[in-house]
Design a protein around this motif. Structure first.
Motif, mmCIF file in Angstrom:
data_model
loop_
_atom_site.group_PDB
_atom_site.id
_atom_site.type_symbol
_atom_site.label_atom_id
_atom_site.label_comp_id
_atom_site.label_asym_id
_atom_site.label_seq_id
_atom_site.Cartn_x
_atom_site.Cartn_y
_atom_site.Cartn_z
ATOM 1 N N ASN A 1 7.959 13.024 -6.297
ATOM 2 C CA ASN A 1 6.822 13.263 -5.398
ATOM 3 C C ASN A 1 7.255 13.247 -3.942
ATOM 4 O O ASN A 1 6.442 12.995 -3.056
ATOM 5 N N ASN A 2 8.542 13.528 -3.716
ATOM 6 C CA ASN A 2 9.095 13.589 -2.356
ATOM 7 C C ASN A 2 9.952 14.842 -2.230
ATOM 8 O O ASN A 2 11.129 14.791 -1.884
ATOM 9 N N TYR A 3 9.336 16.008 -2.524
ATOM 10 C CA TYR A 3 10.060 17.277 -2.540
ATOM 11 C C TYR A 3 10.640 17.591 -1.159
ATOM 12 O O TYR A 3 11.815 17.897 -1.019
ATOM 13 N N GLY B 1 3.226 12.138 -2.836
ATOM 14 C CA GLY B 1 1.981 12.459 -3.527
ATOM 15 C C GLY B 1 2.076 13.788 -4.238
ATOM 16 O O GLY B 1 3.111 14.470 -4.232
ATOM 17 N N ASP B 2 0.963 14.181 -4.865
ATOM 18 C CA ASP B 2 0.948 15.410 -5.646
ATOM 19 C C ASP B 2 1.249 16.643 -4.800
ATOM 20 O O ASP B 2 1.898 17.581 -5.259
ATOM 21 N N GLU B 3 0.757 16.651 -3.545
ATOM 22 C CA GLU B 3 0.974 17.826 -2.700
ATOM 23 C C GLU B 3 2.447 18.043 -2.389
ATOM 24 O O GLU B 3 2.863 19.177 -2.123
ATOM 25 N N ASN B 4 3.232 16.979 -2.405
ATOM 26 C CA ASN B 4 4.663 17.088 -2.087
ATOM 27 C C ASN B 4 5.514 16.802 -3.328
ATOM 28 O O ASN B 4 6.616 16.280 -3.230
ATOM 29 N N SER B 5 4.966 17.139 -4.503
ATOM 30 C CA SER B 5 5.675 16.888 -5.761
ATOM 31 C C SER B 5 6.328 18.159 -6.276
ATOM 32 O O SER B 5 5.924 19.272 -5.949
ATOM 33 N N ILE B 6 7.339 17.966 -7.105
ATOM 34 C CA ILE B 6 8.022 19.096 -7.733
ATOM 35 C C ILE B 6 8.511 18.689 -9.123
ATOM 36 O O ILE B 6 8.975 17.559 -9.332
ATOM 37 N N THR C 1 -1.115 19.631 -6.807
ATOM 38 C CA THR C 1 -2.525 19.818 -6.468
ATOM 39 C C THR C 1 -2.906 21.283 -6.610
ATOM 40 O O THR C 1 -3.917 21.624 -7.243
ATOM 41 N N THR C 2 -2.136 22.162 -6.013
ATOM 42 C CA THR C 2 -2.290 23.612 -6.202
ATOM 43 C C THR C 2 -0.930 24.144 -6.646
ATOM 44 O O THR C 2 -0.171 24.698 -5.851
ATOM 45 N N PRO C 3 -0.586 23.961 -7.910
ATOM 46 C CA PRO C 3 0.784 24.191 -8.363
ATOM 47 C C PRO C 3 1.223 25.646 -8.278
ATOM 48 O O PRO C 3 0.450 26.575 -8.496
ATOM 49 N N ILE C 4 2.506 25.794 -7.973
ATOM 50 C CA ILE C 4 3.164 27.095 -7.923
ATOM 51 C C ILE C 4 4.430 27.004 -8.766
ATOM 52 O O ILE C 4 5.225 26.081 -8.610
ATOM 53 N N ALA C 5 4.591 27.962 -9.681
ATOM 54 C CA ALA C 5 5.770 28.000 -10.545
ATOM 55 C C ALA C 5 6.765 29.013 -10.002
ATOM 56 O O ALA C 5 6.393 30.129 -9.616
ATOM 57 N N THR C 6 8.028 28.644 -9.942
ATOM 58 C CA THR C 6 9.086 29.551 -9.509
ATOM 59 C C THR C 6 10.273 29.399 -10.451
ATOM 60 O O THR C 6 10.445 28.368 -11.100
ATOM 61 N N GLY C 7 11.092 30.454 -10.523
ATOM 62 C CA GLY C 7 12.274 30.345 -11.362
ATOM 63 C C GLY C 7 12.994 31.670 -11.498
ATOM 64 O O GLY C 7 12.595 32.697 -10.944
ATOM 65 N N VAL C 8 14.086 31.640 -12.254
ATOM 66 C CA VAL C 8 14.887 32.826 -12.550
ATOM 67 C C VAL C 8 15.024 32.915 -14.065
ATOM 68 O O VAL C 8 15.566 32.011 -14.704
ATOM 69 N N GLY D 1 0.814 -1.200 0.000
ATOM 70 C CA GLY D 1 0.000 0.000 0.000
ATOM 71 C C GLY D 1 0.851 1.255 0.000
ATOM 72 O O GLY D 1 2.065 1.208 0.165
ATOM 73 N N GLY D 2 0.178 2.396 -0.162
ATOM 74 C CA GLY D 2 0.866 3.680 -0.162
ATOM 75 C C GLY D 2 1.412 4.041 -1.530
ATOM 76 O O GLY D 2 1.557 3.208 -2.423
ATOM 77 N N GLU D 3 1.713 5.332 -1.694
ATOM 78 C CA GLU D 3 2.277 5.831 -2.944
ATOM 79 C C GLU D 3 3.721 5.369 -3.096
ATOM 80 O O GLU D 3 4.477 5.347 -2.126
ATOM 81 N N PRO D 4 4.134 5.017 -4.314
ATOM 82 C CA PRO D 4 5.558 4.738 -4.532
ATOM 83 C C PRO D 4 6.335 6.047 -4.638
ATOM 84 O O PRO D 4 5.790 7.088 -5.004
ATOM 85 N N LEU D 5 7.597 5.999 -4.322
ATOM 86 C CA LEU D 5 8.480 7.137 -4.502
ATOM 87 C C LEU D 5 8.878 7.213 -5.970
ATOM 88 O O LEU D 5 9.375 6.245 -6.547
ATOM 89 N N LEU D 6 8.663 8.378 -6.590
ATOM 90 C CA LEU D 6 8.987 8.580 -8.005
ATOM 91 C C LEU D 6 10.119 9.593 -8.129
ATOM 92 O O LEU D 6 10.107 10.640 -7.472
#
Length: 813
Positions: A349-351, A358-363, A389-396, A315-320
């Motif tokens: 998915n382990n930011y 999961g998606d909430e902890n993805s990058i 889930t609620t994506p935020i884009a950052t960069g330079v 069970g549980g999400e795999p680490l990608l």
């Protein structure tokens, strides 16, 4: 041959013959008592399982696999005790063949030569409580080993073949579903002391590889064909699998996999690598929710991808952890195409470690991103999309390019002829429906030596430079230099809260400008007050457009601008003003003139009002105060205000006036005379009417001995109502050195003039010594008074004659 050897060989031969006879006998017995034997086997097997096992038919064969015994089982069904509740049969095999090496049995080893499973379904099921139908094998626990036992029997499998087998692993407890149609699976095994090794060829249709059912399946409905080597190590208790030709739907991967069957529910780790796979092909291998998003993008050329997947079958999400390398590609994103695209990409998915998978902890993290957009080259050293889930884009973002590269991008707004742009921006923004929302930008944009045209107003600017600094959501504009023709302007400004308002409320954006200039030629800025040529802008109900250029145009149209101006010299045709100060507010509706003050013609001029801009025309409504200007210079500066006579050459004195005027500008910034309406209060001091020919011509007859070349007007008060091309002269008294007159009527700029004049013939020069106002008033009308009328003859020519209407009025009195 020695006699003892003959005896030994004879005994061995007899033993072999006995074994053969026993095997043959056993085979014949099984074939002749098949039903009884099957019933006996079913009974014995069911004693050791927690459920049921049934064999429909059995066919032993001695000679087919000698020295082994071959057993063919038909319709083998294995079910657990809760089968009636969940209806998942663990094994349903139509054809199950097993071949055992009889000779190996003598050494205490069960050597299975091969196992063939055909036309079978294997369904491993776990319900939501964690119960599994594999518990069918857990009824009797193994007894403790007797210390006196000298050895044990182990089972070894040499070969195995599967054909037309359906394998399902349905884990409701863990939210996982693995399902495969095994077309062909062939393997060969060896058993060294360290464990076992295997060589496997398989051809499998993957129907579902769902690590999380709510997200969908990886590699859904894809054919997998490969040759693999596998091994199990007794010390590490782990299974390793390797393949250099792990082919998925035509794309060749390398595979390294690790399984830990001793761990609870079995841990796994996959490492996949593929070179030169098309974006669409790669996108089709992930779950449906990700594929839907990825298909909104595309890369024309193949890319290199690696994927690490670590997890647990329980069970549980795999680490990608997935990486991609893109070189010299063409990237298509919603609303844009990026050419010459290069980047290194990472997804995990382990930011933040410890916050779950999961998606909430993805990058999605990009490095060395570069390309060109609409011909504009750019670089992004680092960029990330955090929390899918609620994506935020950052960069330079970095870019340095000639401004002419932007002509395609801003085709509807700007056209650049020359100049360069230099950008260094740190950005952060929400992503909603793949569009940036509420962006936060920090950094600088520098534009140097620019020459361009602002197309909506046909405004041409050259030798322009500016520095834009974004900080804390605000925009600072510094060191701006603009040149339009001979006009040179330097500016500084700011727009507070720009980032929050840019997309969702551009009408609330207020830009404050401080403007300084040594000289401005207003004719070069007529585009500002010309009617805007608005381009169509696609926008939402809130005015937010998904297109970057449309949104920029939308912001330009809707935002408000406060201008604080100080100009040393203002030129407009013949008009010249000095020390000009202005406070203006520019908005979507037009220009609000809060205050304009300037010096001109030896006096001052102040203006307030507004210019309304719409799709029909540009209307103005202003109030003006003129103080002590030289009337000669003032009329000269404004082209005599459209009056043909008298002209500035005939006028002298100091003019003060108050005016409230409304009208419409023409397409060149001039005033449509027929549109002008309002009133003017006028005062002239120390005035004179010089060489006014119409009066001189009439005066030669009426006043032959008076100086008509220079008519002195000490003071004149007048009031005018303006209605288009008609100017109503309220009754006024003209007092001069040559003649006094009472004037009233209508003056038409082209036709319709009808002015009455009461002219006393008494020479005002004779009254210059009188200081008493009452006496002067009596003297004014003493003697003969001419009642004249200046009227349009219908063709636009004005003729002066006696006022016959006044004579009639007198007779009626």
């Amino acid at each position: 041959m020695a006699s003892w050897l003959k005896w030994v060989l004879g005994i061995l031969g007899g033993l072999i013959l006995l074994v053969v006879l026993l095997l043959v006998g056993a085979t014949l017995y099984i074939n002749s008592h098949k039903a009884k034997v099957i019933a006996l086997i079913n009974t014995e097997l069911n004693k050791n399982i927690d459920g049921s096992l049934s064999i429909g038919d059995m066919s032993p064969s001695f000679f087919r696999s000698f020295p082994g015994v071959s057993l063919s089982l038909k319709n083998v069904i294995v079910r657990d005790r809760k089968w009636t509740e969940h209806r998942h049969t663990l094994l349903d095999s139509k054809d199950f063949d097993v071949s055992v090496n009889a000779a190996a049995l003598l050494h205490g080893t069960i050597d299975i030569n091969h196992v063939d499973i055909n036309d079978a379904a294997i369904d491993i099921y776990t319900d939501t409580s964690g119960y599994s139908n594999t518990s069918v094998f857990k009824k009797n626990k193994s007894k403790p080993k007797n210390p006196k036992d000298k050895g044990s029997t182990s089972a070894q499998l040499s070969r195995f073949n599967l054909h037309n087998v359906s394998l399902t692993i349905d884990n409701q407890h863990g939210g996982k579903l693995f399902k495969f149609d095994v077309n062909e699976l062939n393997g060969k095994m060896d058993f060294p002391d360290s464990g076992w090794t295997a060589q496997v060829h398989m051809k499998v249709m993957s129907r579902s590889l769902a690590f999380n059912l709510s997200h969908g399946s990886f590699i859904k409905d894809k054919l997998i064909e490969t040759d693999m080597v596998a091994g199990y190590n007794e010390t590490s208790k782990k299974i390793n699998i390797k393949s250099d030709n792990f082919n998925i739907a035509g794309d060749n991967f390398t595979l390294n996999a690790l399984f830990a069957p001793a761990a609870k529910s079995m841990n796994f780790a996959f490492h996949l690598k593929v070179n030169q796979i098309l974006w669409r092909n790669a996108a089709s291998l992930v779950s449906a929710n990700i594929t839907k998003t990825l298909n909104k993008f595309n890369l024309d050329k193949p890319i290199d991808v690696t994927a690490n997947i670590d997890g647990n079958f329980g069970g549980g999400e795999p680490l990608l952890y997935i990486t991609a390398t893109v070189k010299n590609n063409r990237l298509t994103v919603p609303g844009a195409v990026i050419d010459n695209c290069n980047f290194n990409g990472i997804f995990t998915n382990n930011y933040v470690k410890g916050k779950g998978l999961g998606d909430e902890n993805s990058i999605i993290h990009f490095t060395k991103l570069s390309g060109s957009f609409k011909g504009i080259p750019f670089k992004v050293d680092t960029a990330s999309v955090i929390n899918l889930t609620t994506p935020i884009a950052t960069g330079v973002l970095q870019a340095n390019f000639p401004l002419t590269d932007m002509n395609e991008l801003f085709a509807k707004v700007l056209r650049f002829n020359m100049g360069t742009a230099d950008l260094l921006l740190h950005f952060r923004a929400d992503i909603i429906n793949l569009q940036l929302n509420k962006p936060y930008v920090a950094g600088n944009i520098n534009i140097n030596n620019a020459e361009f045209t602002y197309l909506p107003n046909s405004l041409n600017l050259k030798k322009t430079s500016l520095s834009m600094q974004f900080t804390n959501g605000n925009l600072m504009l510094n060191n701006i230099r603009v040149q339009v023709g001979q006009s040179i302007v330097t500016m500084n400004g700011r727009a507070d809260n720009l980032m929050n308002l840019y997309y969702n409320a551009p009408e609330k954006i207020v830009v404050d400008w401080n403007v300084n200039s040594p000289q401005i030629h207003l004719a070069e800025f007529l585009g500002i007050i010309n009617r805007r040529k608005k381009a169509a802008v696609k926008s939402s109900a809130k005015g937010n457009s998904s297109n970057m250029v449309d949104q920029f145009t939308n912001v330009i149209n809707k935002s408000q601008v406060n201008l604080n101006m100080q100009v040393a010299n203002v030129h407009y045709n013949k008009f010249l003003a000095t020390d000009a100060k202005a406070k203006l507010k520019l908005s979507e509706d037009g220009i609000e003139i809060k205050d304009i003050a300037l010096k001109t013609s030896g006096g001052t001029l102040a203006i307030r009002g507004r210019i309304v801009q719409d799709d029909v025309a540009n209307r103005f409504d202003v109030s003006t105060v003129i103080s002590h200007v030289n009337i000669h210079d003032f009329f000269y500066a404004f082209n005599n205000f459209g009056i043909t006579a008298p002209t500035y050459e005939n006028l002298k004195g100091l003019l003060s006036a108050k005016a409230q005027l409304a009208g419409t500008f023409n397409g060149h910034g001039g005033i449509l005379s027929q549109s002008l309406k309002g009133m003017v209060l006028l005062n002239l001091t120390d005035g004179a009417l010089i060489n006014f020919n119409p009066l001189k011509t009439a005066g030669k007859i009426a006043f032959p001995f008076r100086n008509l070349n220079n008519i002195q007007i000490p003071n004149l008060d007048a009031e005018f109502d303006i209605n288009g091309r008609m100017i109503t002269i309220k009754p006024m008294k003209l007092t001069s050195s040559v003649i006094n007159a009472d004037v009233a009527g209508v003056y038409g700029l082209d036709r319709g003039t009808d002015i009455t004049m009461d002219v006393p013939l008494r020479n005002p020069k004779n009254d210059t010594t009188i200081t008493d106002k009452e006496e002067l008033k009596k003297k004014r009308y003493k003697g003969i008074v001419l009642h004249l009328a200046a009227k349009d003859d219908g063709t636009g020519k004005v003729k002066i004659g006696f006022n016959k209407d006044r004579k009639k009025d007198k007779e009626e009195e």
